[in-house]
Design a protein around this motif. Structure first.
Motif, short mmCIF file in Angstrom:
data_model
loop_
_atom_site.label_atom_id
_atom_site.label_comp_id
_atom_site.label_asym_id
_atom_site.label_seq_id
_atom_site.Cartn_x
_atom_site.Cartn_y
_atom_site.Cartn_z
N UNK A 64 2.37 3.38 1.22
CA UNK A 64 0.86 3.12 1.36
C UNK A 64 0.27 3.34 0.23
N UNK A 65 0.51 3.26 -0.79
CA UNK A 65 -0.02 3.15 -1.74
C UNK A 65 -0.13 2.09 -2.73
N UNK A 66 0.93 1.22 -2.12
CA UNK A 66 0.17 -0.46 -2.29
C UNK A 66 -0.88 -0.79 -0.74
N UNK A 67 -0.83 0.05 -0.42
CA UNK A 67 -1.89 -0.46 0.66
C UNK A 67 -1.30 -1.36 1.69
N UNK A 68 -0.03 -1.16 2.09
CA UNK A 68 0.61 -1.93 3.02
C UNK A 68 1.19 -1.08 3.83
N UNK A 69 -0.34 -1.65 5.72
CA UNK A 69 0.31 -0.98 6.56
C UNK A 69 0.88 -1.18 7.52
N UNK A 70 2.17 -0.47 7.80
CA UNK A 70 2.58 -0.98 9.26
C UNK A 70 2.93 0.23 10.10
N UNK A 112 9.30 9.22 1.21
CA UNK A 112 8.88 9.18 0.23
C UNK A 112 8.08 7.52 -0.07
N UNK A 113 9.52 6.86 0.56
CA UNK A 113 9.43 5.39 0.86
C UNK A 113 8.48 5.01 1.73
#
Length: 103
Positions: free
Chosen positions: A87-93, A81-82
């Motif tokens: 991913x919704x915030x377009x932060x990719x790690x 869920x986290x």
């Protein structure tokens, strides 16, 4: 996030064994360490003289009510869920994801 921490607290305190260092001596340039037996924090609390019998019985009931398989499933669900929120915030790690899934 709080739900994930609640599940992780139960997992760490009831199922993750810990080896405590009891003694550390320096002999010349070497350090000699002695460790206690490997036990979970729950097991150490049951052996502690500082807890009352009522508290020990409460912890024992809590431990017997826990199911390791379902607890791990809940932890994994919270982590997913986290990551979906991330991913919704377009932060990719990707390294972070790989690290958590290997938990």
């Amino acid at each position: 996030m709080n739900q994930l921490y609640a599940y992780l607290r139960l997992y760490a305190n009831f199922f993750q064994p810990v080896m405590k260092m009891t003694e550390k001596k320096r002999i010349g340039s070497k350090v000699q360490k002695k460790h206690d037996d490997i036990k979970t924090p729950y097991q150490r609390l049951l052996e502690s003289p500082y807890l009352s019998e009522v508290q020990k019985k409460y912890l024992t009931r809590l431990y017997k009510a826990l199911d390791l398989f379902h607890l791990r499933q809940k932890i994994t669900a919270c982590q997913r869920k986290l990551f979906s929120l991330q991913k919704k915030k377009n932060v990719k790690n990707k390294n972070l994801e790989e690290t958590v899934w290997n938990f």
